[in-house]
Design a protein around this motif. Sequence first.
Motif, short mmCIF file in Angstrom:
data_model
loop_
_atom_site.label_atom_id
_atom_site.label_comp_id
_atom_site.label_asym_id
_atom_site.label_seq_id
_atom_site.Cartn_x
_atom_site.Cartn_y
_atom_site.Cartn_z
N VAL A 13 0.83 -1.21 0.00
CA VAL A 13 0.00 0.00 0.00
C VAL A 13 0.86 1.26 0.00
O VAL A 13 0.59 2.20 -0.76
N GLU A 32 11.47 2.63 5.03
CA GLU A 32 11.11 1.21 5.15
C GLU A 32 12.19 0.49 5.93
O GLU A 32 13.37 0.67 5.66
N GLN A 33 11.75 -0.34 6.87
CA GLN A 33 12.73 -1.05 7.70
C GLN A 33 13.45 -2.18 6.96
O GLN A 33 14.55 -2.56 7.31
N ARG A 47 0.65 -15.61 0.93
CA ARG A 47 -0.62 -14.90 0.72
C ARG A 47 -0.97 -14.81 -0.75
O ARG A 47 -0.15 -14.34 -1.55
N ALA A 50 -6.90 -11.90 -3.26
CA ALA A 50 -8.06 -11.81 -4.15
C ALA A 50 -8.30 -10.33 -4.43
O ALA A 50 -8.56 -9.56 -3.51
N ARG A 112 3.83 -6.74 -4.47
CA ARG A 112 4.86 -5.86 -3.88
C ARG A 112 5.96 -5.57 -4.91
O ARG A 112 6.39 -4.42 -5.06
N ASP A 296 -3.25 -1.35 5.92
CA ASP A 296 -3.57 -2.05 7.17
C ASP A 296 -3.43 -1.12 8.38
O ASP A 296 -4.04 -1.37 9.42
N ALA A 306 -11.43 -11.16 2.27
CA ALA A 306 -10.46 -10.81 1.23
C ALA A 306 -10.51 -9.33 0.84
O ALA A 306 -10.56 -9.01 -0.34
N GLY A 308 -8.47 -6.67 2.69
CA GLY A 308 -7.44 -5.81 3.29
C GLY A 308 -6.72 -4.95 2.26
O GLY A 308 -6.72 -3.72 2.35
N PHE A 309 -6.13 -5.60 1.25
CA PHE A 309 -5.39 -4.83 0.24
C PHE A 309 -6.34 -4.03 -0.64
O PHE A 309 -6.04 -2.90 -1.03
N ASN A 310 -7.51 -4.61 -0.91
CA ASN A 310 -8.50 -3.87 -1.72
C ASN A 310 -8.89 -2.57 -1.02
O ASN A 310 -8.98 -1.52 -1.65
C1 FAD Z 1 -3.27 -14.85 4.96
C2 FAD Z 1 -3.70 -13.52 4.41
C3 FAD Z 1 -4.49 -13.47 3.28
C4 FAD Z 1 -4.90 -12.24 2.76
N1 FAD Z 1 -5.71 -12.22 1.66
C5 FAD Z 1 -6.14 -11.04 1.17
C6 FAD Z 1 -7.00 -11.01 0.03
O1 FAD Z 1 -7.38 -12.04 -0.51
N2 FAD Z 1 -7.40 -9.79 -0.44
C7 FAD Z 1 -7.00 -8.63 0.15
O2 FAD Z 1 -7.40 -7.54 -0.34
N3 FAD Z 1 -6.18 -8.64 1.21
C8 FAD Z 1 -5.75 -9.80 1.74
N4 FAD Z 1 -4.92 -9.81 2.82
C9 FAD Z 1 -4.50 -8.53 3.43
C10 FAD Z 1 -3.28 -7.90 2.74
O3 FAD Z 1 -2.21 -8.80 2.73
C11 FAD Z 1 -2.93 -6.62 3.50
O4 FAD Z 1 -4.06 -5.80 3.57
C12 FAD Z 1 -1.80 -5.85 2.82
O5 FAD Z 1 -0.63 -6.61 2.76
C13 FAD Z 1 -1.52 -4.58 3.61
O6 FAD Z 1 -0.47 -3.88 3.01
P1 FAD Z 1 0.21 -2.68 3.78
O7 FAD Z 1 1.22 -2.12 2.83
O8 FAD Z 1 -0.81 -1.78 4.36
O9 FAD Z 1 0.92 -3.32 5.06
P2 FAD Z 1 2.06 -4.41 5.16
O10 FAD Z 1 2.03 -5.38 4.06
O11 FAD Z 1 1.98 -4.93 6.57
O12 FAD Z 1 3.42 -3.57 5.01
C14 FAD Z 1 3.86 -2.67 6.01
C15 FAD Z 1 5.31 -2.27 5.70
O13 FAD Z 1 5.74 -1.31 6.69
C16 FAD Z 1 7.06 -1.65 7.12
N5 FAD Z 1 7.22 -1.09 8.49
C17 FAD Z 1 6.55 -1.46 9.61
N6 FAD Z 1 6.93 -0.70 10.65
C18 FAD Z 1 7.87 0.16 10.20
C19 FAD Z 1 8.64 1.21 10.80
N7 FAD Z 1 8.51 1.53 12.09
N8 FAD Z 1 9.53 1.90 10.03
C20 FAD Z 1 9.66 1.58 8.72
N9 FAD Z 1 8.95 0.61 8.09
C21 FAD Z 1 8.07 -0.08 8.80
C22 FAD Z 1 7.08 -3.17 7.06
O14 FAD Z 1 8.39 -3.67 6.97
C23 FAD Z 1 6.28 -3.44 5.78
O15 FAD Z 1 7.08 -3.45 4.63
C24 FAD Z 1 -4.49 -11.02 3.38
C25 FAD Z 1 -3.68 -11.08 4.52
C26 FAD Z 1 -3.30 -12.31 5.03
C27 FAD Z 1 -2.42 -12.33 6.27
#
Ligand code: FAD
Length: 398
Positions: A13, A32-33, A47, A50, A112, A296, A306, A308-310
């Motif tokens: 995201v 990014e860490q 993962r 969808a 990603r 998230d 399904a 979260g990412f959507n």
């Molecule tokens: C089993 C499973 C199945 C899923 N299936 C679906 C699906 O079918 N459809 C759907 O829409 N969603 C699905 N999801 C949800 C989806 O994976 C998440 O919503 C999505 O990955 C969120 O992305 P994000 O970038 O917000 O967070 P994340 O992917 O958690 O990325 C956060 C980033 O921030 C970095 N970070 C954290 N803290 C710090 C810090 N202090 N300083 C610097 N960097 C930091 C981390 O290293 C990471 O790279 C699923 C999740 C799971 C667990």
Amino acid sequence: MQADIVIVGAGPVGLCLARALSGAGLKIAMVEQQSLADIGEPQFDGREIALTQKSVRMMRRFGLWDLIDPHARAPLRSARVFNGPSPGALEIGHDLSGHTELGWLVSNHLIRKAAYEALLQSTAEHGDVTLLAARKVSAVKADDALASVTLESGETLSAKLIVAADSRFSSTRKMMGIAANLHDFGRAMLVCRMTHEAPHEHAAWEWFGYGQTLALLPMNAERSTNAHQSSVVLTLPVGQVNEVAALEPEAFARHIEDRFMHRLGAMTLASTRHVYPLVAVYPERFVGKRFAAVGDAAVGMHPVTAHGFNFGLLGVENLGKRIIDAHKSGFDIGAPSVLQGYETQHRRATKPLYLATRFITDVYTNNTAPAKLARDFMLRAASKLMPFKKAIAASLTG
Ligand SMILES: Cc1cc2nc3c(=O)[nH]c(=O)nc-3n(C[C@H](O)[C@H](O)[C@H](O)COP(=O)(O)OP(=O)(O)OC[C@H]3O[C@@H](n4cnc5c(N)ncnc54)[C@H](O)[C@@H]3O)c2cc1C
């Protein structure tokens, strides 16, 4: 370092938000860490995401979709919901949505990777995004004029707006003093790819068994053997999941065949296994002074629906447009009115499904006799209600 926006977290995201903003005349810094190598070549994490049709349209617009190998994009033609041992299912077909498929399944690590590559392409043209990898945020501050983050290295980045995209356990959100409602389901999800004898017909299964929840996400055939292949998702109390995850591959495959009541024939483990604890998070606010949370960090969904990412992409679209509009009209991009608009729209878009997901998981993991009857009754009623089925199809296509 001075920027217009600092995005904390280069997950899917955070990367999509940076890509959405790139080219708009803003100076963006990302923190990014993870190391640059891990961001550029993310490893398979089990993962399979969808994606709604709406998300796919956005990914096309950002140039991500075409960077993903077509074989790695699996169409989702229908969704089946089962209750207990009954073979009958609530079936939602793609025909209810007006599309040739309800949505698409793509591995999280490939999303990603594509998001990072699309961002690199845009940055090569516009030179407007600086990614600070292997850095962690240790403090956040904001006042009426400016916000800043301090990194563990001691560096300080100031900006008009800080955006947290650092996961559902966002430390940036916490450091801004924003409280969140966390719901720990006491269960964990085991995810892996398996090949199997019976075809899946590109149908996703959500199977609310008694004492377990199983899901099957249909992938394209295994490339070298052409075997039917799916992502298998097993949800159990945490201790039980760990025991299943520790089984030898052969024993694991027999165990999963049994859990699926042999409906898929012989099965074989085809990837590494990954376990995710189930915790849903909904913060009291998505915004603060010169601060917004996306992905998230804003809405940490239970994966069963399904979304979260959507939802993350919806937030990117909503917040991104408001930032660009404000910037183009010479307005302060971190002004409360800009952020409040995002808050209101994103809450309206996400809260109903967040609550509905909690309700579904509470009811369909309750194994008391009255609950089993209610589960069965609701599924039968739903399978006869065309408007309800169309509403589910609309939610899946986005
Ligand atoms: C089993 C499973 C199945 C899923 N299936 C679906 C699906 O079918 N459809 C759907 O829409 N969603 C699905 N999801 C949800 C989806 O994976 C998440 O919503 C999505 O990955 C969120 O992305 P994000 O970038 O917000 O967070 P994340 O992917 O958690 O990325 C956060 C980033 O921030 C970095 N970070 C954290 N803290 C710090 C810090 N202090 N300083 C610097 N960097 C930091 C981390 O290293 C990471 O790279 C699923 C999740 C799971 C667990």
